[in-house]
Design a protein around this motif. Structure first.
Motif, short mmCIF file in Angstrom:
data_model
loop_
_atom_site.label_atom_id
_atom_site.label_comp_id
_atom_site.label_asym_id
_atom_site.label_seq_id
_atom_site.Cartn_x
_atom_site.Cartn_y
_atom_site.Cartn_z
N ASN A 142 39.29 16.82 56.38
CA ASN A 142 38.56 16.50 55.15
C ASN A 142 39.35 16.93 53.92
OD1 ASN A 142 36.51 15.60 53.50
ND2 ASN A 142 34.89 16.69 54.59
N LEU A 147 40.03 10.97 50.62
CA LEU A 147 38.94 10.36 51.36
C LEU A 147 38.23 9.25 50.60
CD1 LEU A 147 37.59 13.53 53.11
CD2 LEU A 147 39.06 11.76 54.03
N PHE A 247 31.45 12.40 52.35
CA PHE A 247 32.48 13.35 52.77
C PHE A 247 32.36 14.72 52.10
CE2 PHE A 247 34.76 9.40 54.07
CZ PHE A 247 34.89 9.72 55.41
#
Length: 333
Positions: A142, A147, A247
């Motif tokens: 992440n 992202l 996210f």
């Protein structure tokens, strides 16, 4: 005295090589081979080239100097103290800094001061699988800043690996290339055994046995515990207006957990392969150039379904994959 600098590339089993060299420090030194303590970040010498990177997603977690001479002086002192026949330095960050060509080559020149001969070890693998592994790593960890447009990660990393390979080939340094696919099961011996054996067969034997023992224990320093389905769902969740919200709340473990929550999902995990995942990402390099250029990071659900169809997933599997993604959207967006 000779210096060997292993510069990666990333995703070629570098962690296993660095771990073996670090764990066998005493054995190597006994045989006149030095894997220096200077500049170590875990088991790689990332702090030395990292001086050229003011900001780094991993190195910033430790206290470090941004002055190359700080580490170069310490390295020279360590080498002078031990007087090894061979010194081995290893870090993929040497390749990360190659965009600053003069800075990268300048650090290597500075490291070369105590040595008679300097050479580069460049470890390689299939570039498409290498880029896929990097894209999955970024998604799994992440890493912020990527992202919003995860589909572009694959294409960008593929371009990076090819650019980095070209840089070392034209660097003017003596470069030895070794490929992951040719390892035959003992990666460390394949990469460095013949080089170490030139200086000490005993050291080579120790490293080789250590690697075999680690394999017998099932030790995989960077082994990926997640199935391709989890990554496919992760990439589907990306490239939409909801991606930042999703996210910021979901972890990759949450995605993987949802992918195994039902019997249908568990069965689907066995059907979705790395080839499907690679084909899905490659599809957009042909169909969605604007996404790869970051001109527009958004992809329609229809285009994602079209990509899954193009790589051979049947309509039932695609429906279940979309259902998993939708459940995650409802929970985390």
């Amino acid at each position: 005295m000779d210096l060997l600098i292993h510069v990666g590339l990333h995703k070629t089993g570098t962690t296993a090589l660095q771990g073996a060299l670090s764990a066998n420090y005493s054995c190597l030194l006994k045989n006149n081979i030095l894997y220096p303590r200077t500049g170590l970040y875990f088991s790689q010498h990332a702090l030395i080239p990292g001086t050229l990177l003011p900001v780094h997603p991993y190195l910033d977690s430790v206290s470090r100097s941004r002055d190359p001479d700080h580490y170069l002086d310490l390295l020279e002192q360590e080498v002078t103290q031990h007087q090894p026949s061979l010194t081995v330095i290893s870090s993929e960050v040497f390749t990360e800094i190659s965009r600053n060509e003069s800075g990268c080559l300048g650090i290597i020149e500075g490291m070369s001061r105590p040595f008679d001969n300097v050479s580069i070890l460049l470890t390689l693998r299939n570039a498409e699988l290498q880029a896929l592994s990097s894209a999955c790593h970024i998604l799994r960890d992440n890493i912020s800043g990527h992202l919003k447009n995860p589909i572009a990660i694959y294409s960008n990393m593929l371009r990076c690996f090819r650019t980095w390979h070209d840089f070392w080939r034209r660097s003017g340094l003596l470069v030895t290339e070794k490929r992951l696919e040719d390892s035959g099961g003992n990666l460390v011996d394949h990469y460095i055994g013949d080089i170490v054996g030139t200086y000490s067969q005993a050291a080579r034997d120790e490293l080789s046995q250590f690697t075999l023992n680690q394999g017998a224990k099932g030790s995989g320093a960077n082994a990926d515990p997640y199935a391709p389905l989890s990554y496919l769902v992760g990439f589907i969740l990306g490239n939409s207006t909801l991606s930042p919200a999703i996210f910021s709340n979901v972890t990759f473990r949450d995605i993987a957990s949802e992918c195994g929550r039902t019997r249908i999902a568990a069965a689907l995990t066995k059907r979705v392969t790395t080839a499907h995942l690679l084909g899905y990402l490659h599809f957009f390099s042909q169909e969605e150039p604007a996404v790869l250029l970051n001109a527009s990071p958004y992809l329609s659900l229809e285009s994602k379904i079209r990509a899954m169809t193009a790589v051979g997933l049947d309509s039932g599997s695609i429906t279940h994959i979309i259902e998993i993604a939708n459940r995650l959207v409802k929970i985390y967006s």
